[in-house]
Design an enzyme around this catalytic site. Structure first.
Site, PDB file in Angstrom:
ATOM      1  N   ILE A  13     -71.018  35.533 -10.866  1.00  0.00           N
ATOM      2  CA  ILE A  13     -72.424  35.647 -11.287  1.00  0.00           C
ATOM      3  C   ILE A  13     -72.623  36.926 -12.111  1.00  0.00           C
ATOM      4  O   ILE A  13     -73.375  36.949 -13.090  1.00  0.00           O
ATOM      5  CB  ILE A  13     -73.365  35.626 -10.056  1.00  0.00           C
ATOM      6  N   LEU A  60     -66.301  50.631  -4.470  1.00  0.00           N
ATOM      7  CA  LEU A  60     -67.585  51.250  -4.067  1.00  0.00           C
ATOM      8  C   LEU A  60     -67.590  51.711  -2.610  1.00  0.00           C
ATOM      9  O   LEU A  60     -68.530  52.381  -2.179  1.00  0.00           O
ATOM     10  CB  LEU A  60     -68.731  50.263  -4.306  1.00  0.00           C
ATOM     11  N   SER A 126     -79.143  35.727  -0.433  1.00  0.00           N
ATOM     12  CA  SER A 126     -78.700  34.330  -0.344  1.00  0.00           C
ATOM     13  C   SER A 126     -79.667  33.504   0.487  1.00  0.00           C
ATOM     14  O   SER A 126     -80.310  34.021   1.413  1.00  0.00           O
ATOM     15  CB  SER A 126     -77.320  34.328   0.306  1.00  0.00           C
ATOM     16  N   THR A 128     -78.787  31.716   2.627  1.00  0.00           N
ATOM     17  CA  THR A 128     -78.207  31.683   3.975  1.00  0.00           C
ATOM     18  C   THR A 128     -79.103  32.418   4.975  1.00  0.00           C
ATOM     19  O   THR A 128     -79.046  32.139   6.179  1.00  0.00           O
ATOM     20  CB  THR A 128     -76.764  32.249   3.966  1.00  0.00           C
ATOM     21  N   TYR A 151     -70.964  37.361   7.302  1.00  0.00           N
ATOM     22  CA  TYR A 151     -71.370  37.411   5.890  1.00  0.00           C
ATOM     23  C   TYR A 151     -72.886  37.283   5.773  1.00  0.00           C
ATOM     24  O   TYR A 151     -73.554  38.093   5.130  1.00  0.00           O
ATOM     25  CB  TYR A 151     -70.680  36.303   5.077  1.00  0.00           C
ATOM     26  N   LYS A 155     -76.203  40.014   4.489  1.00  0.00           N
ATOM     27  CA  LYS A 155     -77.301  39.815   3.535  1.00  0.00           C
ATOM     28  C   LYS A 155     -78.637  40.156   4.204  1.00  0.00           C
ATOM     29  O   LYS A 155     -79.508  40.776   3.596  1.00  0.00           O
ATOM     30  CB  LYS A 155     -77.301  38.377   3.009  1.00  0.00           C
ATOM     31  N   LEU A 202     -67.993  23.781  -3.076  1.00  0.00           N
ATOM     32  CA  LEU A 202     -67.788  22.385  -3.456  1.00  0.00           C
ATOM     33  C   LEU A 202     -67.322  22.212  -4.901  1.00  0.00           C
ATOM     34  O   LEU A 202     -66.343  21.510  -5.165  1.00  0.00           O
ATOM     35  CB  LEU A 202     -69.099  21.615  -3.218  1.00  0.00           C
ATOM     36  N   GLY A 299     -71.237  24.503  11.730  1.00  0.00           N
ATOM     37  CA  GLY A 299     -72.032  25.543  11.080  1.00  0.00           C
ATOM     38  C   GLY A 299     -72.730  25.080   9.802  1.00  0.00           C
ATOM     39  O   GLY A 299     -73.497  25.836   9.216  1.00  0.00           O
TER      40      GLY A 299
HETATM   41  N1  LIG Z   1     -71.479  32.505  -5.363  1.00  0.00           N
HETATM   42  C1  LIG Z   1     -72.329  32.147  -4.415  1.00  0.00           C
HETATM   43  O1  LIG Z   1     -72.332  30.994  -3.972  1.00  0.00           O
HETATM   44  C2  LIG Z   1     -73.353  33.137  -3.877  1.00  0.00           C
HETATM   45  C3  LIG Z   1     -74.484  32.671  -3.187  1.00  0.00           C
HETATM   46  C4  LIG Z   1     -75.399  33.595  -2.683  1.00  0.00           C
HETATM   47  C5  LIG Z   1     -75.184  34.966  -2.862  1.00  0.00           C
HETATM   48  N2  LIG Z   1     -74.073  35.394  -3.515  1.00  0.00           N
HETATM   49  C6  LIG Z   1     -73.844  36.827  -3.675  1.00  0.00           C
HETATM   50  O2  LIG Z   1     -73.837  37.132  -5.057  1.00  0.00           O
HETATM   51  C7  LIG Z   1     -72.942  38.225  -5.305  1.00  0.00           C
HETATM   52  C8  LIG Z   1     -71.955  37.834  -6.388  1.00  0.00           C
HETATM   53  O3  LIG Z   1     -71.282  36.657  -5.990  1.00  0.00           O
HETATM   54  P1  LIG Z   1     -70.126  36.015  -6.881  1.00  0.00           P
HETATM   55  O4  LIG Z   1     -70.074  34.578  -6.542  1.00  0.00           O
HETATM   56  O5  LIG Z   1     -70.284  36.437  -8.291  1.00  0.00           O
HETATM   57  O6  LIG Z   1     -68.863  36.716  -6.215  1.00  0.00           O
HETATM   58  P2  LIG Z   1     -67.527  37.290  -6.888  1.00  0.00           P
HETATM   59  O7  LIG Z   1     -66.559  37.546  -5.791  1.00  0.00           O
HETATM   60  O8  LIG Z   1     -67.099  36.428  -8.015  1.00  0.00           O
HETATM   61  O9  LIG Z   1     -68.037  38.685  -7.487  1.00  0.00           O
HETATM   62  C9  LIG Z   1     -68.120  39.851  -6.726  1.00  0.00           C
HETATM   63  C10 LIG Z   1     -67.393  40.946  -7.499  1.00  0.00           C
HETATM   64  O10 LIG Z   1     -67.513  42.175  -6.754  1.00  0.00           O
HETATM   65  C11 LIG Z   1     -66.270  42.840  -6.775  1.00  0.00           C
HETATM   66  N3  LIG Z   1     -66.222  43.687  -5.574  1.00  0.00           N
HETATM   67  C12 LIG Z   1     -66.192  43.309  -4.273  1.00  0.00           C
HETATM   68  N4  LIG Z   1     -66.143  44.385  -3.464  1.00  0.00           N
HETATM   69  C13 LIG Z   1     -66.158  45.489  -4.269  1.00  0.00           C
HETATM   70  C14 LIG Z   1     -66.118  46.892  -4.027  1.00  0.00           C
HETATM   71  N5  LIG Z   1     -66.015  47.396  -2.795  1.00  0.00           N
HETATM   72  N6  LIG Z   1     -66.167  47.725  -5.085  1.00  0.00           N
HETATM   73  C15 LIG Z   1     -66.253  47.234  -6.354  1.00  0.00           C
HETATM   74  N7  LIG Z   1     -66.263  45.918  -6.641  1.00  0.00           N
HETATM   75  C16 LIG Z   1     -66.225  45.056  -5.603  1.00  0.00           C
HETATM   76  C17 LIG Z   1     -65.212  41.729  -6.809  1.00  0.00           C
HETATM   77  O11 LIG Z   1     -63.975  42.154  -7.365  1.00  0.00           O
HETATM   78  C18 LIG Z   1     -65.898  40.673  -7.675  1.00  0.00           C
HETATM   79  O12 LIG Z   1     -65.563  40.838  -9.043  1.00  0.00           O
HETATM   80  C19 LIG Z   1     -72.313  38.571  -3.962  1.00  0.00           C
HETATM   81  O13 LIG Z   1     -73.034  39.630  -3.401  1.00  0.00           O
HETATM   82  C20 LIG Z   1     -72.498  37.306  -3.157  1.00  0.00           C
HETATM   83  O14 LIG Z   1     -72.544  37.569  -1.778  1.00  0.00           O
HETATM   84  C21 LIG Z   1     -73.161  34.507  -4.040  1.00  0.00           C
END
Ligand SMILES: NC(=O)c1ccc[n+]([C@@H]2O[C@H](COP(=O)([O-])OP(=O)(O)OC[C@H]3O[C@@H](n4cnc5c(N)ncnc54)[C@H](O)[C@@H]3O)[C@@H](O)[C@H]2O)c1
Length: 341
Positions: A13, A60, A126, A128, A151, A155, A202, A299
């Site tokens: 994202i 981070l 999320s 969730t 997880y 959030k 999915l 779940g």
């Molecule tokens: N994809 C989904 O279905 C979904 C749904 C709801 C919420 N989210 C939330 O949206 C956000 C982005 O999701 P996404 O699907 O793009 O995930 P993603 O894993 O593709 O992207 C997360 C990025 O953060 C980086 N990262 C993780 N921990 C880190 C750290 N300690 N320091 C620096 N970088 C770090 C990873 O390398 C990755 O590039 C997340 O917070 C996720 O929980 C995602």
């Protein structure tokens, strides 16, 4: 133009949001530790926008690294915080890893933002947090339910940390965006979803099955109280989702927010069943998918889709792309990634 930090900006994202921010003229700095992404995503972004965003490889969880980053980039006006670990199942096995990565990183960033004269903060939350909501579609007023996984809990706790901080930090404005189910890829297929290992979601499972990487898709349960018996979710195209981030950020930067801390649902407002998603894929790809109905998965929420009225009215944002658009782009992306087009 304002300088914006995007953490996790090489992820699924995050990368699509960086593109939309750059398209709107923002100067973007990405922090990512590449724990769930590849450095090649930077080239994908650059191929679309013609402008390479600044990039710092940083974990981070390293507090001193976060402090040093903000000392160097003291002109950051806003942060979109995507960086987090996101695999629900893994979080059950490794709760401390999830609490550490998703909570400590948030706290370190907020601590730095508190020091700035003004800060706008967007948080990836999320749907969730709602669990199995009592009423559908789900509004932002639906109660937050006991989290089903560490997880999900990160959030909920994350939202509380931000809300508590905004109460006492007058320089801070924040929005938590509660995503439903992001899917699809950029239409140029320069960026998309790159799951490491077996996909948890999915759509990448469908495309990986269709391309021959997975043998068969398991559909978990067809005896739920839904029209075709399979679970229902709200699948939102990642590009629509990315655009909402830019709009939410602008709302804060231009002081159009109604409270220091706000939450918005981001979904299409329409629920689709697992079998409807499979049908959409088969329609746009012209391929027959090998799938099998198996028992229910523990779940799983039966049905979740968003009431998008608040985001539509307050943000002036609406999704434009359909499930078919998302499946078409996801399939094009899969074919590109596997070098099969
Ligand atoms: N994809 C989904 O279905 C979904 C749904 C709801 C919420 N989210 C939330 O949206 C956000 C982005 O999701 P996404 O699907 O793009 O995930 P993603 O894993 O593709 O992207 C997360 C990025 O953060 C980086 N990262 C993780 N921990 C880190 C750290 N300690 N320091 C620096 N970088 C770090 C990873 O390398 C990755 O590039 C997340 O917070 C996720 O929980 C995602």
């Amino acid at each position: 133009m304002d300088k914006i930090l995007v953490t996790g900006g090489l992820g699924f994202i995050g990368s699509h949001t960086v593109v939309e921010l750059q398209n709107e003229g923002y100067e973007v700095v990405i922090i990512d530790d590449l724990s769930n992404s590849s450095i090649t995503v930077l080239d994908g972004i650059t191929a679309i926008t013609g402008k390479k965003p600044l990039f710092e490889k940083l974990d981070l969880k390293e507090k001193s690294g976060v402090e040093a980053f903000f000392a160097k980039h003291h002109d950051i006006k806003g942060v979109i915080h995507f960086a987090a670990s996101k695999a629900v199942g893994e979080s059950v096995q490794e709760p401390l890893l999830y609490y550490e990565n998703n909570i400590s990183t948030l706290v370190y960033i907020l601590k730095e933002l508190k020091k700035l004269p003004e800060a706008s903060f967007i948080f990836s939350s999320s749907c969730t947090v709602y669990g199995q909501a009592d009423e559908l579609p789900i509004t932002e007023n639906a109660p937050v339910k006991q989290a089903e996984s560490p997880y999900g809990n990160t959030k909920q706790i994350g939202e509380e940390i931000i809300s508590d901080t905004c109460k006492v930090a007058p320089n801070m404005k924040a929005i938590a965006l509660r995503y439903f189910n992001p899917v699809g890829a950029h239409e140029t297929v320069n960026i998309g979803e790159l799951p490491i290992g077996v996909p948890q979601n999915l759509v990448p499972f469908i495309t990986q099955t269709a391309i021959g990487l997975r043998e068969q898709l398991s559909v978990f349960g067809d005896d739920y109280p839904t029209p075709d018996g399979t679970c229902i979710r709200d699948y939102i195209h990642v590009v629509d989702l990315a655009k909402a981030h830019v709009i939410a950020l602008k709302r804060l930067l231009e002081n159009k927010n109604k409270a220091n801390y706000e939450t918005f649902n981001l979904g299409t407002g329409t629920g689709s069943s697992v079998l409807e998603v499979v049908k959409s894929f088969e329609k746009v790809s012209g391929k027959k998918l090998n799938y099998k109905i198996v028992g229910r998965r523990e779940g799983d929420v039966i049905s979740a889709y968003a009431d998008t009225t608040k985001a539509n009215d307050e943000l002036g944002w609406k999704t434009k792309l359909s499930l078919d658009d998302a499946m078409r782009s996801a399939w094009k992306w899969e074919q590109k990634v596997r070098g099969n087009n």
